[in-house]
Motif scaffolding. Structure first.
Motif, PDB file in Angstrom:
ATOM      1  N   GLY A  98      48.271  41.565  48.052  1.00 16.31           N
ATOM      2  CA  GLY A  98      48.229  40.789  46.710  1.00 16.31           C
ATOM      3  C   GLY A  98      48.433  39.405  46.786  1.00 16.31           C
ATOM      4  O   GLY A  98      47.435  38.540  46.304  1.00 16.31           O
ATOM      5  N   LEU A 101      45.501  37.567  48.552  1.00 13.65           N
ATOM      6  CA  LEU A 101      44.507  37.307  47.887  1.00 13.65           C
ATOM      7  C   LEU A 101      44.569  36.242  46.750  1.00 13.65           C
ATOM      8  O   LEU A 101      43.757  35.293  46.775  1.00 13.65           O
ATOM      9  N   ASP A 102      45.990  36.047  46.255  1.00 10.45           N
ATOM     10  CA  ASP A 102      46.330  34.973  45.305  1.00 10.45           C
ATOM     11  C   ASP A 102      45.911  33.655  46.161  1.00 10.45           C
ATOM     12  O   ASP A 102      45.428  32.669  45.648  1.00 10.45           O
ATOM     13  N   ILE A 106      41.006  34.700  45.338  1.00 10.13           N
ATOM     14  CA  ILE A 106      40.338  35.927  45.126  1.00 10.13           C
ATOM     15  C   ILE A 106      40.907  36.470  43.927  1.00 10.13           C
ATOM     16  O   ILE A 106      42.009  37.375  43.945  1.00 10.13           O
ATOM     17  N   THR A 107      40.156  37.037  42.697  1.00  8.91           N
ATOM     18  CA  THR A 107      40.450  37.411  41.671  1.00  8.91           C
ATOM     19  C   THR A 107      39.860  38.717  41.305  1.00  8.91           C
ATOM     20  O   THR A 107      39.877  39.560  40.484  1.00  8.91           O
ATOM     21  N   LYS A 108      38.551  38.737  41.898  1.00  9.02           N
ATOM     22  CA  LYS A 108      37.704  40.105  41.884  1.00  9.02           C
ATOM     23  C   LYS A 108      37.224  40.308  43.122  1.00  9.02           C
ATOM     24  O   LYS A 108      36.797  39.558  44.136  1.00  9.02           O
ATOM     25  N   TYR A 109      37.190  41.707  43.558  1.00  5.81           N
ATOM     26  CA  TYR A 109      36.691  42.144  44.783  1.00  5.81           C
ATOM     27  C   TYR A 109      36.539  43.801  44.530  1.00  5.81           C
ATOM     28  O   TYR A 109      37.175  44.490  43.631  1.00  5.81           O
ATOM     29  N   SER A 128      46.720  45.374  38.839  1.00  3.13           N
ATOM     30  CA  SER A 128      45.500  44.584  38.252  1.00  3.13           C
ATOM     31  C   SER A 128      44.283  45.498  38.080  1.00  3.13           C
ATOM     32  O   SER A 128      43.206  45.056  39.089  1.00  3.13           O
ATOM     33  N   GLU A 130      41.640  45.212  36.239  1.00  5.11           N
ATOM     34  CA  GLU A 130      40.192  44.825  36.035  1.00  5.11           C
ATOM     35  C   GLU A 130      39.705  43.680  37.289  1.00  5.11           C
ATOM     36  O   GLU A 130      38.680  43.413  37.227  1.00  5.11           O
ATOM     37  N   SER A 131      40.558  43.646  38.331  1.00  6.33           N
ATOM     38  CA  SER A 131      40.163  42.902  39.404  1.00  6.33           C
ATOM     39  C   SER A 131      39.147  43.602  40.360  1.00  6.33           C
ATOM     40  O   SER A 131      38.517  43.078  41.103  1.00  6.33           O
ATOM     41  N   LEU A 132      39.198  44.924  40.215  1.00  9.58           N
ATOM     42  CA  LEU A 132      38.421  45.873  41.102  1.00  9.58           C
ATOM     43  C   LEU A 132      37.046  46.082  40.324  1.00  9.58           C
ATOM     44  O   LEU A 132      36.475  46.491  39.355  1.00  9.58           O
ATOM     45  N   THR A 133      35.912  45.686  41.249  1.00 12.99           N
ATOM     46  CA  THR A 133      34.477  45.517  40.886  1.00 12.99           C
ATOM     47  C   THR A 133      33.894  46.865  41.305  1.00 12.99           C
ATOM     48  O   THR A 133      32.678  47.060  40.781  1.00 12.99           O
TER      49      THR A 133
END
Length: 300
Positions: A98, A101-102, A106-109, A128, A130-133
């Motif tokens: 995490g 990524l910060d 990177i906030t979406k992946y 998180s 909402e970060s998972l696409t």
């Protein structure tokens, strides 16, 4: 009369970069490829390997996606602090990834999880969602049904962290076991490079790494109580999901794949006739499935 010809047009070379970041005082290794402004795909490795397991998948995705594949502490090229002073836990691995990524902004992946990568990924998802696409699951467990007979001696260790039970699991880091994980369930062993177990075993044989592995194996018990919360998030957030699972895996058999159907509605499900490290055997089938899935789910 001389004729001038243009040089042949060559496809762009997809370069994988091998980088380090300092996270919580540790040097954490990660592989990175693809356009920085493209959708990110995070690849989370299993046991007993490292981001090395994704060395073929990374360039196969990097023409369209920004691909990140880290090594956890004690694995691959990341630092391996002394287990006497560092807690090798899935919470620690999740926090490290995490923070990486910060650091990278990177906030979406999208996320590919396999084996140990699943509980690392679930911690990111719980923190998180909402970060998972999008989600790709390859022999990674989130249901009690997936912990079958293979896990009985490991469960005994979870219930009693005695030296006897710990020592009884040391066969899990022997060369024969490492080779077994690559070859079990594979129809044609010539498809599997011996470099895999040579690479992994060299890292397992480092001084004190066996203790790292026994600590991580013991901490795996902390993943099971998280399953209901992970499943609830599946139902709530419904990430588009692709299952590409080696159905002959002794460690994470197909019994662990089917329950995802209970909670995920946007689910594409494929059982492949191979074992634990499906990418090593069936990448020619898996990569087109993965690319097609990501192209449809991450477009726009």
């Amino acid at each position: 009369m001389s004729v001038t010809t243009s040089p042949p047009v060559r496809a762009p070379q997809l370069v994988t970069h091998h980088r380090f970041a300092t996270i919580d005082g540790l040097k954490i290794f990660y592989r990175e490829a693809g356009p920085m402004d493209a959708p990110t795909v995070l690849l989370l490795h299993g046991f007993p390997t490292s981001s090395h397991m994704f060395r073929h998948l990374i360039p196969a995705l990097a023409d369209r996606y920004h691909v990140i594949a880290p090594d956890y502490p004690g694995y691959g090229q990341s630092d391996m602090p002394d287990p006497a002073t560092y807690a090798y836990t899935f919470d620690a691995f999740g926090n490290i990834v995490g923070k990486l990524l910060d650091d990278l902004g990177i906030t979406k992946y999208a996320m590919y999880v396999m084996d140990y990568g699943a509980p690392v990924g679930w911690r990111l998802f719980l923190k998180s969602p909402e970060s998972l696409t999008a989600l790709i699951v390859q022999n990674g467990n989130a249901y009690d049904e997936g912990l079958t007979r293979f896990w009985d001696p490991i469960k005994a260790y979870w219930n009693d962290n005695s030296k006897q039970n710990r020592d009884a699991l040391r066969w899990l880091v022997n060369l024969d076991t490492t080779k077994f994980q690559y070859l079990d369930g594979v129809d044609d062993p010539t498809r599997i490079s011996p470099d895999n177990w040579v690479h992994d075993q060299a890292l397992l044989d480092r001084p004190k790494n066996v203790e790292v592995q026994m600590d991580v194996m013991y901490d795996y018990r902390t993943n099971v109580p998280l399953y209901p919360a992970v499943q609830a998030l599946f139902r709530k957030h419904q990430p588009p999901t692709l299952i590409v699972w080696g159905e002959r895996d002794t460690i994470f058999p197909a019994e662990g794949a089917h329950p995802y159907k209970r909670d995920l509605t946007d689910l594409e499900f494929h059982l492949l006739p191979t074992g634990h490290f499906a990418l090593e055997d069936r990448s020619d089938e898996m990569i087109p499935l993965i690319r097609d899935f990501l192209d449809r789910k991450l477009s726009g």
